[in-house]
Design a protein around this motif. Structure first.
Motif, PDB file in Angstrom:
ATOM      1  N   ALA A   1      -9.669   3.173  14.122  1.00  0.00           N
ATOM      2  CA  ALA A   1      -8.189   2.475  14.707  1.00  0.00           C
ATOM      3  C   ALA A   1      -7.596   1.159  14.668  1.00  0.00           C
ATOM      4  O   ALA A   1      -6.525   0.693  13.597  1.00  0.00           O
ATOM      5  CB  ALA A   1      -7.195   3.270  15.839  1.00  0.00           C
ATOM      6  N   LEU A   2      -8.703   0.273  14.973  1.00  0.00           N
ATOM      7  CA  LEU A   2      -8.164  -1.352  14.408  1.00  0.00           C
ATOM      8  C   LEU A   2      -8.306  -1.656  12.872  1.00  0.00           C
ATOM      9  O   LEU A   2      -7.684  -2.110  12.884  1.00  0.00           O
ATOM     10  CB  LEU A   2      -9.494  -2.243  15.260  1.00  0.00           C
ATOM     11  CG  LEU A   2      -9.494  -3.769  14.884  1.00  0.00           C
ATOM     12  CD1 LEU A   2      -8.069  -3.998  15.854  1.00  0.00           C
ATOM     13  CD2 LEU A   2     -10.625  -3.882  15.786  1.00  0.00           C
ATOM     14  N   LEU A   3      -9.013  -1.082  12.226  1.00  0.00           N
ATOM     15  CA  LEU A   3      -9.547  -1.406  10.793  1.00  0.00           C
ATOM     16  C   LEU A   3      -7.841  -0.677   9.966  1.00  0.00           C
ATOM     17  O   LEU A   3      -7.576  -1.263   9.451  1.00  0.00           O
ATOM     18  CB  LEU A   3     -10.244  -0.755  10.081  1.00  0.00           C
ATOM     19  CG  LEU A   3     -11.235  -1.326  10.531  1.00  0.00           C
ATOM     20  CD1 LEU A   3     -12.988  -0.187   9.677  1.00  0.00           C
ATOM     21  CD2 LEU A   3     -11.937  -2.703  10.241  1.00  0.00           C
ATOM     22  N   VAL A   4      -7.356   0.889  10.962  1.00  0.00           N
ATOM     23  CA  VAL A   4      -5.985   1.303   9.897  1.00  0.00           C
ATOM     24  C   VAL A   4      -4.497   0.027  10.087  1.00  0.00           C
ATOM     25  O   VAL A   4      -4.023  -0.362   9.609  1.00  0.00           O
ATOM     26  CB  VAL A   4      -5.932   2.271  10.592  1.00  0.00           C
ATOM     27  CG1 VAL A   4      -5.212   2.888  10.560  1.00  0.00           C
ATOM     28  CG2 VAL A   4      -7.320   2.985   9.937  1.00  0.00           C
ATOM     29  N   LEU A   5      -4.902  -0.105  11.089  1.00  0.00           N
ATOM     30  CA  LEU A   5      -4.094  -1.083  12.156  1.00  0.00           C
ATOM     31  C   LEU A   5      -4.277  -2.317  11.571  1.00  0.00           C
ATOM     32  O   LEU A   5      -2.851  -2.715  10.764  1.00  0.00           O
ATOM     33  CB  LEU A   5      -4.089  -1.315  13.597  1.00  0.00           C
ATOM     34  CG  LEU A   5      -3.479  -0.323  14.642  1.00  0.00           C
ATOM     35  CD1 LEU A   5      -4.312  -0.457  15.632  1.00  0.00           C
ATOM     36  CD2 LEU A   5      -2.097   0.243  14.492  1.00  0.00           C
ATOM     37  N   ASN A   6      -5.488  -3.098  11.166  1.00  0.00           N
ATOM     38  CA  ASN A   6      -4.655  -4.172  10.464  1.00  0.00           C
ATOM     39  C   ASN A   6      -4.660  -4.023   9.104  1.00  0.00           C
ATOM     40  O   ASN A   6      -4.231  -5.126   8.539  1.00  0.00           O
ATOM     41  CB  ASN A   6      -6.389  -4.601  10.469  1.00  0.00           C
ATOM     42  CG  ASN A   6      -6.612  -6.146   9.639  1.00  0.00           C
ATOM     43  OD1 ASN A   6      -6.209  -7.453  10.269  1.00  0.00           O
ATOM     44  ND2 ASN A   6      -7.343  -5.976   8.570  1.00  0.00           N
TER      45      ASN A   6
END
Length: 375
Positions: A134-139
């Protein structure tokens, strides 16, 4: 005590992701009416609006498909892309009214759906892996995404759903998981043919299942039949949407083939490089290098699990093989398609991020099993 702490940390991770998506949607609805600027592809919103208001699946704003042999009237049926994004867009239009903002909202909604898929897929191993994804997608959204009205987000959604299905299929070997894997692959490919490499990838998943279980037997045949039935079901949805106009479909493909051949980008390597630049150049250099290193680590873990009998080998392979292999299959297949677009990068990013998160989940699984075996 440790169990309670783990539950608290899990809740904190989910709440943090929820807050990040709240901020994302807040920002999106404040600015998406004017930034990024509207592109020609945003005109595809007309298909969803027409479907919602007239019950007619067609592109009335652009009623003629022109170009070589690809000429056909598309007021009833639209062949270029599959029906899924437009029916979803029609549902939003019916709920909230007609606007480009509403139609563009499918992009961030799709990213949220992908994070839910990942959280469900990783829930038995590590919440940290789902949180990393999720963190990578949001970034990636903040740095590189352009939420225009295009089907690419649905290619990514179905690609992610296929990964989750095949992880479950390799782990539990259930017919339903194989069926869903085939269905989501067909849905991705018919939504946009750029995802054609998912078809041979799905067959590789089945071959991998047979090799790992050392069994090309009756059960393996049933799994292949489930996979094929799922694929045919996904294809049937597309054919019903275009009213089985197969001749027009082949004419479109021939026209698109001619369009791609007319472009001269300089061969496979040059085309692949263009797609990779489109996918990753928007990130800071240190992030791109970090992604490459972490993805490489996931590949090494996957190969190690194939060659060496590590603890929980089958589980580790089930977690790693689908995302690692689809990231390679899809990214390399782009080298055969000379037309470039930022939307094609979505599945490349999603597959690599899933592979990185899977590497973390596999490392946690191996670590816990080695501790258990040495205790």
């Amino acid at each position: 005590m440790l169990q309670n702490l783990k539950k608290i940390l899990n809740i904190f991770v989910f709440l943090s992701i929820g807050v990040c998506f709240f901020v994302l949607f807040h920002d999106f609805f404040r600015f998406s009416a004017r930034a990024p600027y509207f592109a020609i592809d945003d005109a595809l919103a007309n298909i969803s609006v027409t479907l919602s208001n007239l019950g007619q699946y067609g592109f009335l704003a652009s009623p003629i498909q022109a170009g070589g042999e690809a000429r056909y009237i598309r007021t009833h049926g639209f062949f270029n892309y599959g029906p899924w994004p437009f029916y979803a867009g029609a549902a939003l239009d019916w709920l909230f009214g007609s606007s480009y903002v509403v139609q563009r909202a499918l992009h961030p909604i799709g990213l949220l759906v992908l994070c839910v898929f990942a959280a469900v897929s990783f829930r038995r191993v590590s919440v940290a892996a789902g949180g990393t994804f999720a963190l990578l997608v949001l970034n990636a959204y903040w740095l590189t995404h352009w939420p225009m009205v295009r089907p690419d987000i649905f290619v990514a959604i179905f690609g992610g759903a296929a990964i989750a299905s095949f992880v479950r299929a390799l782990d539990g070997d259930r017919n339903l998981a194989w069926y869903l894997g085939g269905f989501f692959v067909a849905a991705a490919v018919t939504t946009h043919q750029i995802a054609w490499a998912l078809v041979p990838w799905s067959l590789v998943m089945w071959i991998g299942r047979c090799l790992f279980r050392d069994a090309f037997n009756r059960e393996a045949l049933f799994r292949l039949m489930s996979l094929a039935l799922g694929g045919l079901s996904g294809l049937l949805v597309y054919l019903v949407a275009i009213e089985f106009r197969i001749a027009d479909l082949f004419g479109l493909w021939r026209g698109l083939g001619s369009f791609v051949q007319e472009q001269d980008p300089g061969g496979f390597g040059s085309v692949l490089r263009s797609h990779l630049v489109m996918a990753w150049a928007g990130f800071p250099r240190w992030q791109s290098l970090s992604f490459a290193v972490l993805f490489g680590a996931s590949i090494v873990l996957c190969i190690t699990a194939v060659v060496v009998r590590v603890p929980a080998r089958d589980r580790v392979l089930a977690i790693l093989l689908p995302p690692v292999s689809v990231a390679l299959f899809y990214s390399l297949s782009l080298g055969l398609y000379s037309n470039t677009h930022s939307g094609y990068a979505l599945l490349s990013q999603i597959a690599m991020f899933w592979a990185i998160a899977s590497g973390i989940a596999a490392a946690i699984l191996l670590s816990s099993n080695w501790r258990f075996s040495s205790a």
